[in-house]
Design an enzyme around this catalytic site. Structure first.
Site, short mmCIF file in Angstrom:
data_model
loop_
_atom_site.label_atom_id
_atom_site.label_comp_id
_atom_site.label_asym_id
_atom_site.label_seq_id
_atom_site.Cartn_x
_atom_site.Cartn_y
_atom_site.Cartn_z
N TYR A 140 -0.83 50.50 28.01
CA TYR A 140 -1.42 49.16 27.91
C TYR A 140 -2.78 49.09 28.61
O TYR A 140 -3.77 48.63 28.03
CB TYR A 140 -0.46 48.12 28.49
CG TYR A 140 -1.04 46.73 28.51
CD1 TYR A 140 -1.10 45.96 27.36
CD2 TYR A 140 -1.55 46.18 29.70
CE1 TYR A 140 -1.65 44.67 27.38
CE2 TYR A 140 -2.09 44.90 29.72
CZ TYR A 140 -2.13 44.15 28.57
OH TYR A 140 -2.67 42.89 28.58
N SER A 182 -8.35 42.77 30.16
CA SER A 182 -7.44 42.51 31.28
C SER A 182 -8.07 43.15 32.51
O SER A 182 -8.86 44.10 32.39
CB SER A 182 -6.09 43.17 31.01
OG SER A 182 -5.32 43.25 32.21
N1 LIG Z 1 -0.41 37.16 30.07
C1 LIG Z 1 -1.03 38.01 30.88
O1 LIG Z 1 -0.64 38.27 32.04
C2 LIG Z 1 -2.29 38.67 30.42
C3 LIG Z 1 -2.63 38.75 29.08
N2 LIG Z 1 -3.77 39.43 28.72
C4 LIG Z 1 -4.13 39.54 27.31
O2 LIG Z 1 -4.38 38.24 26.80
C5 LIG Z 1 -4.12 38.24 25.39
C6 LIG Z 1 -3.20 37.07 25.06
O3 LIG Z 1 -2.01 37.25 25.78
P1 LIG Z 1 -0.96 36.09 26.04
O4 LIG Z 1 -1.46 34.80 25.58
O5 LIG Z 1 -0.51 36.25 27.44
O6 LIG Z 1 0.22 36.59 25.08
P2 LIG Z 1 1.39 35.81 24.31
O7 LIG Z 1 2.47 36.83 24.13
O8 LIG Z 1 1.70 34.53 24.98
O9 LIG Z 1 0.71 35.48 22.88
C7 LIG Z 1 0.39 36.53 22.01
C8 LIG Z 1 -0.16 35.95 20.71
O10 LIG Z 1 -0.48 37.03 19.84
C9 LIG Z 1 0.26 36.90 18.61
N3 LIG Z 1 0.59 38.23 18.14
C10 LIG Z 1 1.40 39.14 18.73
N4 LIG Z 1 1.50 40.24 17.98
C11 LIG Z 1 0.73 40.01 16.87
C12 LIG Z 1 0.45 40.77 15.70
N5 LIG Z 1 0.98 41.98 15.50
N6 LIG Z 1 -0.36 40.23 14.77
C13 LIG Z 1 -0.88 38.99 14.94
N7 LIG Z 1 -0.66 38.23 16.03
C14 LIG Z 1 0.15 38.74 16.97
C15 LIG Z 1 1.48 36.04 18.99
O11 LIG Z 1 2.02 35.30 17.90
P3 LIG Z 1 3.11 35.90 16.86
O12 LIG Z 1 4.23 36.46 17.70
O13 LIG Z 1 3.49 34.75 16.01
O14 LIG Z 1 2.40 36.95 16.09
C16 LIG Z 1 0.84 35.08 19.98
O15 LIG Z 1 0.15 34.06 19.29
C17 LIG Z 1 -3.54 39.61 25.07
O16 LIG Z 1 -4.58 40.43 24.55
C18 LIG Z 1 -3.08 40.14 26.42
O17 LIG Z 1 -3.10 41.55 26.45
C19 LIG Z 1 -4.60 40.00 29.63
C20 LIG Z 1 -4.31 39.93 30.96
C21 LIG Z 1 -3.16 39.25 31.46
C1 LIG Z 2 -2.90 41.81 34.60
C2 LIG Z 2 -1.51 41.85 34.16
O1 LIG Z 2 -0.65 42.06 34.96
C3 LIG Z 2 -1.15 41.59 32.79
N1 LIG Z 2 0.21 41.61 32.50
C4 LIG Z 2 -1.93 42.01 31.62
O2 LIG Z 2 -1.43 41.72 30.55
O3 LIG Z 2 -2.98 42.60 31.65
#
Ligand SMILES: NC(=O)C1=CN([C@@H]2O[C@H](COP(=O)(O)OP(=O)(O)OC[C@H]3O[C@@H](n4cnc5c(N)ncnc54)[C@H](OP(=O)(O)O)[C@@H]3O)[C@@H](O)[C@H]2O)C=CC1
Ligand SMILES: CC(=O)[C@H](N)C(=O)O
Length: 263
Positions: free
Chosen positions: A154, A141
């Site tokens: 986080y 991130s």
């Molecule tokens: N959205 C944002 O603003 C940002 C996101 N990120 C990062 O991008 C990545 C993806 O995020 P994003 O797509 O937004 O998140 P979502 O919450 O939309 O999706 C998360 C995914 O991870 C799975 N998941 C959650 N917990 C577990 C677990 N314990 N074991 C296995 N699978 C799990 C969920 O499915 P299920 O619940 O079925 O397990 C789902 O498929 C993350 O690493 C996040 O930190 C980075 C920067 C910005």
């Molecule tokens: C950049 C962001 O604000 C974000 N929520 C993250 O998941 O890293």
């Protein structure tokens, strides 16, 4: 018939960034293995990818925050010689400060964002190295560099992901293996609701759509860039930051006390 460019494993692939990323890899001809907890949602995503791209898609329901389930997955994936790409995408956050957040939730964030990512990489890299090819994509991130933009642990977990990726890049040199670190800015997914944050409170000009984010990430995947910052408009800002870090490295450890600390 199995894909001749191999199988990509994508964690957190039932929705959000992971689901679209997995679909993008399928569109490039990879067979895919999707991992997340909710079996039903995962299979719906798997079926959509099969229907659209005609590749082999497996879904594995596993809680990566559970040590026993993580271990079983490591063993299963390590035994699959078709795997050429690992996308460590699953991650979670929390809205509160360190003190406001339940310690069990803090543990869960570290277990998923740090431990699972590190352990799956550790499980798959020896096979990739033996086969002389493999790619690891770690989803960090922008908060890896700006942890003070949010509360709690986080951002620190994402700083781990960036540092781990930098270290892997060094370890992979000359091996045929590569690592990429994707650093999204705020992206409109379910992540926010799961963390207890209303994304509607974030200024709209700071939030990217998940389609745009993944489209950019896949272009960077094709280019095999190391560090990918889809929201950063001026790439020179990252290059200057990285240049300053590289300039520090040869100066960080010496036998002499720095003059400013001399008694
Ligand atoms: N959205 C944002 O603003 C940002 C996101 N990120 C990062 O991008 C990545 C993806 O995020 P994003 O797509 O937004 O998140 P979502 O919450 O939309 O999706 C998360 C995914 O991870 C799975 N998941 C959650 N917990 C577990 C677990 N314990 N074991 C296995 N699978 C799990 C969920 O499915 P299920 O619940 O079925 O397990 C789902 O498929 C993350 O690493 C996040 O930190 C980075 C920067 C910005
Ligand atoms: C950049 C962001 O604000 C974000 N929520 C993250 O998941 O890293």
């Amino acid at each position: 018939m199995a894909s001749n460019i191999g199988t990509a494993v994508v964690t957190g692939a039932s929705t959000g960034i992971g689901a679209l990323y997995a679909e993008g890899l399928a569109a490039r001809g990879h067979d895919v293995i999707l991992v997340a907890r909710n079996a039903q949602r995962l299979e719906a995503t798997a079926q959509r990818i099969r229907d659209r791209h005609g590749v082999a898609v497996r879904s594995i329901a596993a809680d990566l925050g559970d040590a026993a389930q993580l271990h079983a997955l490591e063993t299963e994936l390590a035994a699959d010689p078709s795997i050429t790409v690992l996308v460590n995408n699953a991650g979670m956050g929390a809205a509160g400060t360190l003190e406001q957040t339940d310690p069990a939730r803090l543990d869960a964030i570290v277990a998923l964002n740090v431990t699972a990512l590190m352990r799956l990489t550790r499980a798959l890299v020896p096979g990739m190295r033996a086969r002389g090819k493999g790619r690891v994509v770690n989803i960090a991130s922008v908060l890896a560099m700006a942890p003070e933009m949010v509360h709690g642990v986080y951002g620190a977990t994402k700083a781990f992901v960036l540092a781990f990726s930098q270290s892997l890049r060094h370890e992979f040199a000359g091996s045929g293996l590569s690592v990429q670190v994707l650093m999204p800015g705020a992206t409109a997914t379910e992540f926010w609701g799961s963390a207890g944050i209303d994304v509607g409170n974030v200024p709209r000009e700071m939030v990217m759509t998940v389609n745009d984010l993944v489209a950019a990430a896949l272009i960077a995947f094709d280019r095999e860039e190391f560090a990918v910052l889809p929201a950063l408009q001026d790439a020179a800002l990252w290059e200057n930051y990285e240049g300053a870090r590289q300039a520090l490295i040869p100066n960080l450890s010496t036998s002499r006390i720095a003059p400013r600390y001399a008694a």
